[in-house]
Design an enzyme around this catalytic site. Structure first.
Site, PDB file in Angstrom:
ATOM      1  N   ASP A  79       0.828  -1.209   0.000  1.00  0.00           N
ATOM      2  CA  ASP A  79       0.000   0.000   0.000  1.00  0.00           C
ATOM      3  C   ASP A  79       0.858   1.253   0.000  1.00  0.00           C
ATOM      4  O   ASP A  79       2.070   1.208   0.244  1.00  0.00           O
ATOM      5  CB  ASP A  79      -0.938   0.001   1.197  1.00  0.00           C
ATOM      6  CG  ASP A  79      -0.192   0.005   2.534  1.00  0.00           C
ATOM      7  OD1 ASP A  79       0.773  -0.782   2.676  1.00  0.00           O
ATOM      8  OD2 ASP A  79      -0.563   0.773   3.433  1.00  0.00           O
ATOM      9  N   GLU A 146      -0.003  -1.157   5.609  1.00  0.00           N
ATOM     10  CA  GLU A 146       1.074  -0.754   6.518  1.00  0.00           C
ATOM     11  C   GLU A 146       0.912   0.683   6.962  1.00  0.00           C
ATOM     12  O   GLU A 146       1.163   1.029   8.121  1.00  0.00           O
ATOM     13  CB  GLU A 146       2.434  -0.945   5.822  1.00  0.00           C
ATOM     14  CG  GLU A 146       3.635  -0.767   6.733  1.00  0.00           C
ATOM     15  CD  GLU A 146       4.167   0.669   6.809  1.00  0.00           C
ATOM     16  OE1 GLU A 146       5.043   0.938   7.648  1.00  0.00           O
ATOM     17  OE2 GLU A 146       3.685   1.524   6.029  1.00  0.00           O
TER      18      GLU A 146
END
Length: 479
Positions: A79, A146
């Site tokens: 991400d 994350e």
């Protein structure tokens, strides 16, 4: 159609970086990139595992002579933080990141680049597809979410990992090996908005812009202004002769907010403009050496006056935003490291509620717990509900580490200089993996990149090549 990064090295790394830049992958929207990784692994006849959180593990056997070497976990996250300039037209849910090359650096066109941590994904894919890079058995772990809570790493099933050596490629300074980090989490405030009928005739949109911003774990100590905090100060000055209809700022809780906006109505336009001009001078003076580009724009809005914040609600909000801490809260002076901080990164109105989202960090659990208690008390004092979520563990610096020492030795062999080994205030997923697998031996590093979590994010091409070569050399030594 030619690629933007065609002709630059390392060719296959940058090829994959450009490919994944085409895939929307904001935190919380990772299914497409996760499925891409699974399909890619299957196309290469590699064993692959995907869980319900969109985490992906791709397995590859060791090359000849390395079949019985210790298994290495290569790790990064899929991400990215999605931020854009106000005047940039970009739909992060559908549009590809528009890459731009400026000399030695890759930029994006008015948005975050996603090199944090797309470049790790790209390096790992390049290693996995190669048939001429010597390496031990590999487990490439690409985690989800994350940036907004590490929920991917939090929920990784440790049984899918046999490796006990972890190379995390989620750091941003070449020649620096990270071997410890702070823990942290999210503290969110929320209150239903109480409104009243507006009484003033003229409406203005006020925008605080031009701030540097940055990563709340990496640049928090650099005295950069926080747009949400500045807006709170400004609105406190305006409250006696203006009414507030709307306030918003920032787009990621772990990014220092660069912009904030409010809509105010008043009958005293001259006083409004005078106060705005005076506060702009004040802010620019206070941040003359660290954030000198601050500007406050004011523009009359032709729309009819709507309902505005009630006096009580505005008072409660201003107390919250002006009293919630921002910046370093405790520093270890022996090693010059921030060990506690908070960043009120997002202010937004959603479904009739005003929400303030903070990224809190601490290397010491008791300090973390005490700060959470303080924020609960602040919420009680201001009438805001408080949610504590997505807390992740710190990563304690190990007294002895095989992989840390090996990386430092290989770096010196490659470049003839000593690498820097440090612990940092920013959070890394390594803490979760070591908590799940205590015998895991970990180190984190990566290529040179700057201004991550902002639209100014850029990645050094030459550093990417050197770092990729370094990863290959490290893998070659693990035999």
């Amino acid at each position: 159609m030619s690629r933007i990064l065609e002709g630059y090295r390392p060719e296959r790394v940058l090829y994959y970086f450009e490919e994944i830049s085409k895939i929307p992958r904001c935190s919380g929207n990772e299914k497409q990139i996760s499925d891409y990784l699974v399909d890619w692994a299957k196309s290469k006849n590699l064993e692959v595992y995907q869980d319900e959180y969109h985490n992906v593990v791709i397995y590859k056997k060791g090359t000849p002579g390395y079949e019985n070497s210790p298994t290495v976990v290569l790790q990064g996250h899929m991400d990215m933080v999605c931020e854009k300039n106000e005047d940039t037209v970009h739909d992060f849910d559908n549009d590809p990141i528009k890459l731009v090359v400026k000399e030695d650096h890759i930029h994006a066109d008015g948005t975050t680049l996603g090199a944090d941590n797309g470049i790790a994904v790209a390096m790992n894919l390049a290693i996995l597809e190669s048939d001429d890079i010597p390496h031990p058995p590999l487990e490439v772990l690409i985690t989800s979410d994350e940036e907004t809570g590490m929920t991917g790493a939090m929920n990784v099933d440790p049984s899918v990992l046999k490796g006990r050596i972890l190379l995390n490629l989620d750091s941003e300074g070449e020649g620096i090996f990270t071997a410890g980090c702070a823990g942290g989490g999210r503290i969110n405030f929320s209150s239903k908005i109480d409104r009243k009928e507006g009484k003033y005739s003229k409406k203005y949109r006020i925008g605080i812009k031009g701030l540097v911003g940055g990563h709340s774990g990496v640049e928090i100590h650099l005295d950069r202004a926080n747009a949400n905090k500045l807006m709170g100060r400004l609105l406190f000055k305006l409250r006696e002769f203006a009414e507030i209809e709307d306030v918003q700022g920032g787009s990621a809780d772990n990014a220092i907010p660069r912009e904030a906006f409010a809509v105010a109505s008043t009958d005293d336009s001259d006083k409004l403009k005078s106060e705005v001009e005076e506060m702009e001078k004040t802010f620019r003076n206070e941040y003359a050496f660290s954030d000198a580009g601050i500007v406050i724009e004011i523009q009359e809005v032709e729309e009819s006056i709507c309902e505005v914040f009630s006096d009580d609600f505005l008072d409660r909000y201003l107390k919250l935003i002006n009293l919630v801490p921002y910046g370093p809260l405790k520093i270890n002076r022996d090693i010059d490291l921030v060990i506690q901080s908070n960043n009120p990164g997002v202010v937004k109105i959603e479904d009739g509620f005003l929400k303030v989202k903070c990224a809190a960090r601490s290397s010491i659990a008791t300090l973390r717990d005490d700060f959470c208690d303080q924020m609960v008390q602040l919420g009680e004092a201001t009438g805001f509900e408080v949610e504590k979520r997505a807390f992740y563990p710190g990563w304690e610096y190990a007294k002895e580490s095989y992989i840390r020492d090996l990386c430092a030795d290989v770096f010196k062999e490659e470049f003839g200089t000593e690498a820097k080994v440090e612990a940092i205030h920013a959070g890394l997923e390594c803490g979760f993996f070591i908590e799940k697998i205590p015998e895991m031996d970990a180190v984190s590093f990566g290529p040179e990149m700057h201004d991550i979590h902002t639209p100014d994010e850029h990645l050094s091409i030459s550093s990417t090549e050197r770092t990729y070569n370094l990863v290959k050399s490290i893998l070659k030594k693990i035999k």
